[in-house]
Design an enzyme around this catalytic site. Structure first.
Site, short mmCIF file in Angstrom:
data_model
loop_
_atom_site.label_atom_id
_atom_site.label_comp_id
_atom_site.label_asym_id
_atom_site.label_seq_id
_atom_site.Cartn_x
_atom_site.Cartn_y
_atom_site.Cartn_z
N LYS A 13 0.82 -1.22 0.00
CA LYS A 13 0.00 0.00 0.00
C LYS A 13 0.85 1.26 0.00
O LYS A 13 0.56 2.21 -0.73
CB LYS A 13 -0.93 0.03 1.22
CG LYS A 13 -2.04 -0.99 1.19
CD LYS A 13 -3.07 -0.71 2.27
CE LYS A 13 -2.46 -0.72 3.66
NZ LYS A 13 -1.83 -2.00 4.02
N ARG A 88 -9.75 3.04 9.07
CA ARG A 88 -9.22 1.75 9.52
C ARG A 88 -10.33 0.82 10.00
O ARG A 88 -10.10 -0.37 10.22
CB ARG A 88 -8.21 1.99 10.65
CG ARG A 88 -7.37 0.78 11.00
CD ARG A 88 -6.30 1.14 12.00
NE ARG A 88 -5.30 2.03 11.43
CZ ARG A 88 -4.25 1.62 10.72
NH1 ARG A 88 -4.06 0.35 10.49
NH2 ARG A 88 -3.39 2.49 10.24
N ARG A 127 11.93 -10.05 5.50
CA ARG A 127 12.68 -8.80 5.58
C ARG A 127 13.84 -8.91 6.56
O ARG A 127 13.73 -9.52 7.61
CB ARG A 127 11.78 -7.65 6.04
CG ARG A 127 10.72 -7.21 5.05
CD ARG A 127 9.83 -6.18 5.71
NE ARG A 127 8.73 -5.76 4.85
CZ ARG A 127 7.65 -5.11 5.28
NH1 ARG A 127 7.55 -4.79 6.57
NH2 ARG A 127 6.71 -4.77 4.45
N ARG A 161 13.47 -7.84 12.52
CA ARG A 161 12.78 -7.10 13.57
C ARG A 161 11.68 -7.97 14.18
O ARG A 161 11.10 -8.82 13.52
CB ARG A 161 12.14 -5.82 13.01
CG ARG A 161 13.11 -4.85 12.39
CD ARG A 161 12.39 -3.56 12.01
NE ARG A 161 11.09 -3.84 11.38
CZ ARG A 161 10.13 -2.95 11.23
NH1 ARG A 161 10.30 -1.73 11.68
NH2 ARG A 161 8.99 -3.26 10.63
N ARG A 172 -0.96 -9.49 13.14
CA ARG A 172 -1.33 -8.26 12.44
C ARG A 172 -2.39 -8.54 11.38
O ARG A 172 -3.32 -7.75 11.18
CB ARG A 172 -0.10 -7.64 11.80
CG ARG A 172 0.88 -7.04 12.79
CD ARG A 172 2.21 -6.68 12.13
NE ARG A 172 2.03 -5.69 11.07
CZ ARG A 172 2.98 -5.39 10.19
NH1 ARG A 172 4.15 -6.03 10.23
NH2 ARG A 172 2.78 -4.47 9.27
#
Length: 221
Positions: A13, A88, A127, A161, A172
């Site tokens: 996004k 949201r 990542r 992370r 999430r």
């Protein structure tokens, strides 16, 4: 043109929002950027958000809506904007509709970036971030460093992370499905949703999104 961009974490996004806003010559309005800007400027809303975040709480809908309303009222957003991260949830979507109705406007399109959940997990969990500079980000599959575990830019150690760990990513996603995904149904009832298959190179996803917009107005055309 007034656009809402939605999609799960890892759907791209942020990248698409910037590119689409540039093509359409409208401002990209991100809730994260709004929070940071208000905090850095020391506005009343910024002080509220800073205190809430510091205490580990969630920013109330009314504060988020107030920040978004203030930003949408600025001169550069007079002819439209692209919303990223707002609304949201259903309450924020209804508040946005009311705000726009008061000014005689409405949402023109809702672009739903569709990416399979397993791909989302792969994108985020793969990542690796540089400990020296968090803007240096690599990926175990899509953007491998020249030397395993070392940043190509500064040689710093690459690490995963906590936010990027698979269990965190799935949490999430669960929050997204519960809180944000329902707005797609809300806007679909208004005939505004266009689903964009986003499992493709960035330029192709941008092309698909632009082609799907009603009466699109692209910069330079």
């Amino acid at each position: 043109m007034r656009i809402v961009l939605v999609g799960p974490p890892g759907a791209g996004k942020g990248t698409q929002a910037v590119l689409l806003a540039q093509h359409l010559s409208i401002p990209h309005i991100s809730t994260g950027d709004l929070f940071r800007a208000n905090i850095s400027k020391g506005t009343e809303l910024g002080r509220q958000v800073e205190e809430i975040i510091r205490s580990g709480g969630l920013v109330p809908d009314e504060v988020t809506v107030a920040m978004a309303a203030d930003r949408m009222a600025q001169a550069d957003a007079e002819d439209g904007f692209l919303l990223d991260g707002f609304p949201r949830n259903i309450a924020q979507a209804k508040a946005l509709d009311e705000l726009l109705h008061e000014s005689g406007h409405k949402i023109d399109a809702v672009l739903d970036l569709e990416v399979p959940e397993d791909e989302v997990v792969k994108r985020i969990a793969g990542r690796r971030t540089c400990r020296n500079d968090s803007s240096h980000v690599f990926h175990v599959e899509y953007k491998q460093p020249s030397e395993a575990g070392r940043c190509d830019v500064c040689g710093g150690e690459l690490y995963q992370r906590d936010d990027d760990r698979e269990e965190t990513v799935r949490k999430r996603l669960a929050v997204y499905h519960e809180e944000t995904e329902p707005i797609i149904g809300y806007y679909r009832e208004q005939g505004l949703v266009v689903t964009i298959p986003a499992l493709a190179p960035v330029p192709e996803v941008t092309r698909r999104a632009l082609a799907a917009l009603p009466e699109r107005r692209v910069a330079g055309e």
